[in-house]
Design a protein around this motif. Structure first.
Motif, mmCIF file in Angstrom:
data_model
loop_
_atom_site.group_PDB
_atom_site.id
_atom_site.type_symbol
_atom_site.label_atom_id
_atom_site.label_comp_id
_atom_site.label_asym_id
_atom_site.label_seq_id
_atom_site.Cartn_x
_atom_site.Cartn_y
_atom_site.Cartn_z
ATOM 1 N N LYS A 1 9.067 -99.181 -21.695
ATOM 2 C CA LYS A 1 9.511 -99.730 -22.972
ATOM 3 C C LYS A 1 10.706 -98.956 -23.501
ATOM 4 O O LYS A 1 11.683 -99.550 -23.989
ATOM 5 C CB LYS A 1 8.363 -99.690 -23.984
ATOM 6 N N GLY B 1 -6.222 -93.632 -16.973
ATOM 7 C CA GLY B 1 -5.900 -94.454 -18.137
ATOM 8 C C GLY B 1 -4.646 -93.987 -18.853
ATOM 9 O O GLY B 1 -3.770 -94.794 -19.199
ATOM 10 N N LYS B 2 -4.555 -92.700 -19.077
ATOM 11 C CA LYS B 2 -3.384 -92.158 -19.774
ATOM 12 C C LYS B 2 -2.112 -92.357 -18.955
ATOM 13 O O LYS B 2 -1.042 -92.616 -19.510
ATOM 14 C CB LYS B 2 -3.596 -90.676 -20.076
ATOM 15 N N THR B 3 -2.241 -92.235 -17.642
ATOM 16 C CA THR B 3 -1.073 -92.423 -16.779
ATOM 17 C C THR B 3 -0.524 -93.837 -16.910
ATOM 18 O O THR B 3 0.688 -94.051 -17.051
ATOM 19 C CB THR B 3 -1.433 -92.132 -15.312
ATOM 20 N N ARG B 4 -1.407 -94.804 -16.880
ATOM 21 C CA ARG B 4 -0.962 -96.196 -16.965
ATOM 22 C C ARG B 4 -0.307 -96.485 -18.319
ATOM 23 O O ARG B 4 0.694 -97.189 -18.396
ATOM 24 C CB ARG B 4 -2.135 -97.147 -16.693
ATOM 25 N N ARG B 5 -0.872 -95.919 -19.385
ATOM 26 C CA ARG B 5 -0.275 -96.111 -20.715
ATOM 27 C C ARG B 5 1.075 -95.407 -20.809
ATOM 28 O O ARG B 5 2.039 -95.952 -21.375
ATOM 29 C CB ARG B 5 -1.222 -95.604 -21.794
ATOM 30 N N ALA B 6 1.165 -94.196 -20.262
ATOM 31 C CA ALA B 6 2.415 -93.439 -20.324
ATOM 32 C C ALA B 6 3.526 -94.145 -19.548
ATOM 33 O O ALA B 6 4.685 -94.175 -19.980
ATOM 34 C CB ALA B 6 2.197 -92.032 -19.776
ATOM 35 N N LYS C 1 3.766 -97.381 -19.050
ATOM 36 C CA LYS C 1 4.153 -98.535 -19.866
ATOM 37 C C LYS C 1 5.076 -98.110 -20.992
ATOM 38 O O LYS C 1 6.076 -98.793 -21.289
ATOM 39 C CB LYS C 1 2.906 -99.210 -20.430
ATOM 40 N N ASP C 2 4.796 -96.976 -21.620
ATOM 41 C CA ASP C 2 5.631 -96.482 -22.717
ATOM 42 C C ASP C 2 7.024 -96.095 -22.216
ATOM 43 O O ASP C 2 8.032 -96.349 -22.891
ATOM 44 C CB ASP C 2 4.971 -95.277 -23.382
ATOM 45 N N ALA D 1 -0.567 -86.563 -20.162
ATOM 46 C CA ALA D 1 -0.924 -87.935 -19.789
ATOM 47 C C ALA D 1 -1.594 -88.012 -18.424
ATOM 48 O O ALA D 1 -1.649 -89.078 -17.813
ATOM 49 C CB ALA D 1 0.316 -88.827 -19.820
#
Length: 273
Positions: free
Chosen positions: A96, A85-90, A92-93, A81
């Protein structure tokens, strides 16, 4: 209940000096271990997306009855990640899965072959500046990795989580940390069990009438190193917290210092892809 000291971080916050690690345990086991640890008085839990047990940790936090503000939670970004971009998505995941924002978010490994750890660090700075996470740091970074991100971003990690135990004492890296006010946190502080049978450690433990694990954890804390021993056994979880009832002597410290052999039980950070 055992009182756990706290170490100040350079961003003005602080982190408990001793916590529970949950590497290589599934969701259910993590949930049970964290529940036991919180009941015993632990107030730091260290997980990671790679461990695949953030959900279990989150459930234990929710069901424990301990106020969320009273528990310090760390999680980490995995190698696949890297990149903004991948860091921000990771991130967030992970939020969650944990059902809460972590207090500290770390880059798990620098993965220098990917060439993205500086960009990834800047993404963590953005997350902090956006108010998404309070503190940010790194894990398994060597001096040259740290120098790169500090020079690139102007931002110093609050903490570097590294392999550290009596057989791998990392004196030069710890000195660099101290110079930049970076807290050193030890993963695998017992050398994945390899150090527990060392005759020097066993003899010191016998002299103090404590366990070898307690001696090693006390040694870390005396050095000013934060520590996150992993256990899934309730009795050991509780014993690992009970390290304030004895004091290592200067001679004990000299004998442990002599055990350093530069021996890793994990991978070298420059080789992890």
């Amino acid at each position: 209940m055992t009182t756990i000291s706290a170490l100040p971080l350079l961003d003005g916050t602080s982190i408990p000096a001793l916590g529970l690690g949950v590497y290589k345990v599934d969701d259910t086991t993590a949930r049970n271990s964290v529940t036991t640890a919180l009941e015993a008085g632990y107030r730091l839990v260290d997980t990671a997306s790679f461990y695949r047990n953030e959900r279990g940790v989150g459930r234990a936090l929710k069901d424990s009855g301990v106020l969320r503000d009273d528990v310090y939670v760390t999680t980490k970004l995995w190698n696949d990640a890297h990149g903004r971009g991948k860091t921000r998505r990771a991130f967030k995941d992970s939020v969650k899965r944990l059902n809460t924002a972590p207090d500290l978010y770390l880059i798990h490994w620098p993965c220098p072959a990917r060439g993205l750890y500086a960009e990834t660090w800047r993404a963590l700075v953005e997350l902090r500046d956006d108010g998404r996470v309070r503190s940010i740091g790194v894990s398994n970074f060597q001096r040259h990795h740290l120098e790169t991100i500090i020079e690139d971003s102007g931002e110093v990690p609050v903490l570097n989580q590294i392999e550290l135990h009596p057989y791998l004492q990392q004196r030069e890296l710890r000195a660099f940390h101290a110079e930049h006010r970076i807290v050193t946190q030890a993963w695998s502080p017992l050398g994945r069990g390899a150090v527990l049978a060392d005759e020097t450690i066993v003899a010191i433990a016998a002299a103090h009438r404590v366990s070898p694990a307690q001696v090693i954890l006390r040694w870390h804390l005396d050095l000013g190193v934060a520590v996150i021993p992993k256990s899934v056994t309730p009795d050991r979880i509780r014993a690992n917290l009970d390290v304030n009832g004895f004091a290592l002597t200067p001679d004990d410290h000299d004998r442990i210092a002599a055990l350093d052999r530069g021996a890793r039980v994990g991978s070298h950070p420059d080789e992890v892809k």
